[in-house]
Design a protein around this motif. Structure first.
Motif, short mmCIF file in Angstrom:
data_model
loop_
_atom_site.label_atom_id
_atom_site.label_comp_id
_atom_site.label_asym_id
_atom_site.label_seq_id
_atom_site.Cartn_x
_atom_site.Cartn_y
_atom_site.Cartn_z
N SER A 1 0.83 -1.20 0.00
CA SER A 1 0.00 0.00 0.00
C SER A 1 0.87 1.26 0.00
CB SER A 1 -0.97 -0.01 1.17
OG SER A 1 -0.28 -0.02 2.40
N LEU A 2 2.02 1.20 0.69
CA LEU A 2 2.91 2.36 0.67
C LEU A 2 3.47 2.60 -0.73
CD1 LEU A 2 4.37 4.60 2.20
CD2 LEU A 2 6.13 2.94 2.81
N GLN A 3 3.84 1.53 -1.41
CA GLN A 3 4.33 1.67 -2.78
C GLN A 3 3.24 2.20 -3.70
OE1 GLN A 3 5.86 -2.39 -2.95
NE2 GLN A 3 7.87 -1.56 -3.40
N MET A 4 2.00 1.74 -3.53
CA MET A 4 0.89 2.23 -4.35
C MET A 4 0.64 3.71 -4.08
SD MET A 4 -1.81 -0.96 -4.16
CE MET A 4 -3.19 0.13 -4.41
N ALA A 5 0.65 4.09 -2.82
CA ALA A 5 0.42 5.49 -2.47
C ALA A 5 1.50 6.39 -3.06
CB ALA A 5 0.37 5.65 -0.95
N THR A 6 2.72 5.93 -3.00
CA THR A 6 3.83 6.70 -3.56
C THR A 6 3.71 6.79 -5.07
OG1 THR A 6 5.23 5.96 -1.74
CG2 THR A 6 6.35 6.87 -3.65
N GLY A 23 3.61 -3.05 14.70
CA GLY A 23 3.50 -4.39 14.15
C GLY A 23 4.79 -4.81 13.47
N SER A 24 5.01 -6.11 13.40
CA SER A 24 6.27 -6.62 12.87
C SER A 24 6.52 -6.18 11.42
CB SER A 24 6.32 -8.15 12.97
OG SER A 24 5.26 -8.72 12.22
N GLU A 25 5.44 -6.00 10.64
CA GLU A 25 5.64 -5.58 9.26
C GLU A 25 6.19 -4.16 9.18
OE1 GLU A 25 2.23 -5.06 11.11
OE2 GLU A 25 1.83 -6.69 9.75
N TYR A 26 5.88 -3.32 10.17
CA TYR A 26 6.35 -1.93 10.16
C TYR A 26 7.69 -1.75 10.84
CZ TYR A 26 1.47 -1.29 8.94
OH TYR A 26 0.24 -1.38 8.34
N THR A 27 8.09 -2.69 11.67
CA THR A 27 9.38 -2.58 12.36
C THR A 27 10.48 -3.39 11.66
OG1 THR A 27 8.78 -4.39 13.87
CG2 THR A 27 8.33 -2.13 14.61
N SER A 28 10.14 -4.06 10.58
CA SER A 28 11.12 -4.89 9.88
C SER A 28 12.15 -4.03 9.16
CB SER A 28 10.42 -5.80 8.86
OG SER A 28 9.95 -5.04 7.77
N GLU A 29 13.31 -4.61 8.95
CA GLU A 29 14.37 -3.93 8.21
C GLU A 29 13.95 -3.66 6.77
OE1 GLU A 29 19.01 -4.60 6.88
OE2 GLU A 29 18.26 -5.67 8.63
N ALA A 30 13.22 -4.61 6.18
CA ALA A 30 12.78 -4.45 4.79
C ALA A 30 11.86 -3.24 4.64
CB ALA A 30 12.06 -5.71 4.31
N TYR A 31 10.96 -3.04 5.61
CA TYR A 31 10.04 -1.90 5.53
C TYR A 31 10.78 -0.59 5.75
CZ TYR A 31 5.62 0.51 5.62
OH TYR A 31 4.58 1.35 5.30
N SER A 32 11.71 -0.59 6.68
CA SER A 32 12.53 0.59 6.93
C SER A 32 13.32 0.97 5.68
CB SER A 32 13.46 0.33 8.10
OG SER A 32 14.29 1.45 8.32
N THR A 33 13.88 -0.03 5.01
CA THR A 33 14.63 0.20 3.77
C THR A 33 13.73 0.78 2.70
OG1 THR A 33 16.16 -1.59 4.30
CG2 THR A 33 16.02 -0.94 1.98
N LEU A 34 12.50 0.25 2.57
CA LEU A 34 11.54 0.77 1.60
C LEU A 34 11.22 2.24 1.90
CD1 LEU A 34 9.54 0.46 -0.76
CD2 LEU A 34 7.88 -0.38 0.93
N CYS A 35 10.94 2.55 3.15
CA CYS A 35 10.65 3.94 3.52
C CYS A 35 11.80 4.86 3.15
CB CYS A 35 10.34 4.04 5.02
SG CYS A 35 8.73 3.38 5.46
N ASN A 36 13.02 4.45 3.46
CA ASN A 36 14.19 5.25 3.11
C ASN A 36 14.30 5.46 1.61
OD1 ASN A 36 15.04 5.63 5.76
ND2 ASN A 36 16.29 3.79 5.75
N ARG A 37 14.06 4.40 0.84
CA ARG A 37 14.15 4.48 -0.62
C ARG A 37 13.11 5.44 -1.18
NH1 ARG A 37 11.75 1.55 -4.59
NH2 ARG A 37 11.09 -0.13 -3.24
N LEU A 38 11.91 5.49 -0.56
CA LEU A 38 10.83 6.33 -1.05
C LEU A 38 10.85 7.75 -0.46
CD1 LEU A 38 7.93 3.72 -0.92
CD2 LEU A 38 9.25 4.44 -2.92
N GLY A 39 11.77 8.00 0.48
CA GLY A 39 11.82 9.31 1.11
C GLY A 39 10.77 9.52 2.18
N VAL A 40 10.23 8.43 2.72
CA VAL A 40 9.16 8.48 3.71
C VAL A 40 9.75 8.35 5.11
CG1 VAL A 40 7.12 7.24 4.57
CG2 VAL A 40 7.45 7.56 2.11
N VAL A 41 9.30 9.20 6.01
CA VAL A 41 9.74 9.18 7.40
C VAL A 41 8.78 8.29 8.19
CG1 VAL A 41 10.11 10.57 9.47
CG2 VAL A 41 10.67 11.50 7.20
N GLN A 42 9.33 7.33 8.92
CA GLN A 42 8.49 6.45 9.74
C GLN A 42 8.18 7.09 11.09
OE1 GLN A 42 10.92 2.62 9.10
NE2 GLN A 42 8.86 1.92 9.64
#
Length: 126
Positions: A1-6, A23-42
């Motif tokens: 959904s974050l990728q779609m929104a972006t 939640g584990s999906e939001y605290t994962s390294e993969a999600y953090s990496t995605l946020c960084n790649r998209l310029g999104v602040v968690q």
């Protein structure tokens, strides 16, 4: 959904804040990496504080009352598709929100984005 929104907003969203629970999906390294790649602040709520996630909980309640509990879905795939269609075809472009001055989310976002651009331009000119 974050990728779609972006993607629907034209790519990177530098400085956009995405708030979630822990939640584990939001605290994962993969999600953090995605946020960084998209310029999104968690942003995450505190542990055990439902009030920190009140907006998301309100949305979840609203979608259940206004759409999900009024329909029957034959499969999970059908449910996902129809719920996503309701969000993108009604909730975001047309449903009015008191917290947004009676405007739908897409209109409110457009106005806020334009105001920020004008403000940035004034700051750069000064």
């Amino acid at each position: 959904s974050l990728q779609m929104a972006t993607a629907t907003r034209g790519g990177r969203r530098d400085g956009t804040i995405f708030h979630s629970d822990r939640g584990s999906e939001y605290t994962s390294e993969a999600y953090s990496t995605l946020c960084n790649r998209l310029g999104v602040v968690q942003s995450m709520g505190r542990v055990g504080s439902a009030l920190d996630n009140a907006a998301a909980e309100s949305f979840n309640s609203l979608i259940k009352v206004e759409y999900i509990h009024r329909h029957r879905f034959a499969t999970r795939t059908e449910a996902r598709l129809k719920i996503a269609t309701w969000i993108t075809g009604f909730y975001n472009p047309r449903r009015r929100h008191s917290a947004a001055g009676g405007m739908p989310p897409e209109e409110f976002e457009r106005i806020i984005t334009e105001a920020r651009k004008k403000s940035d331009q004034r700051c750069q000119a000064a």
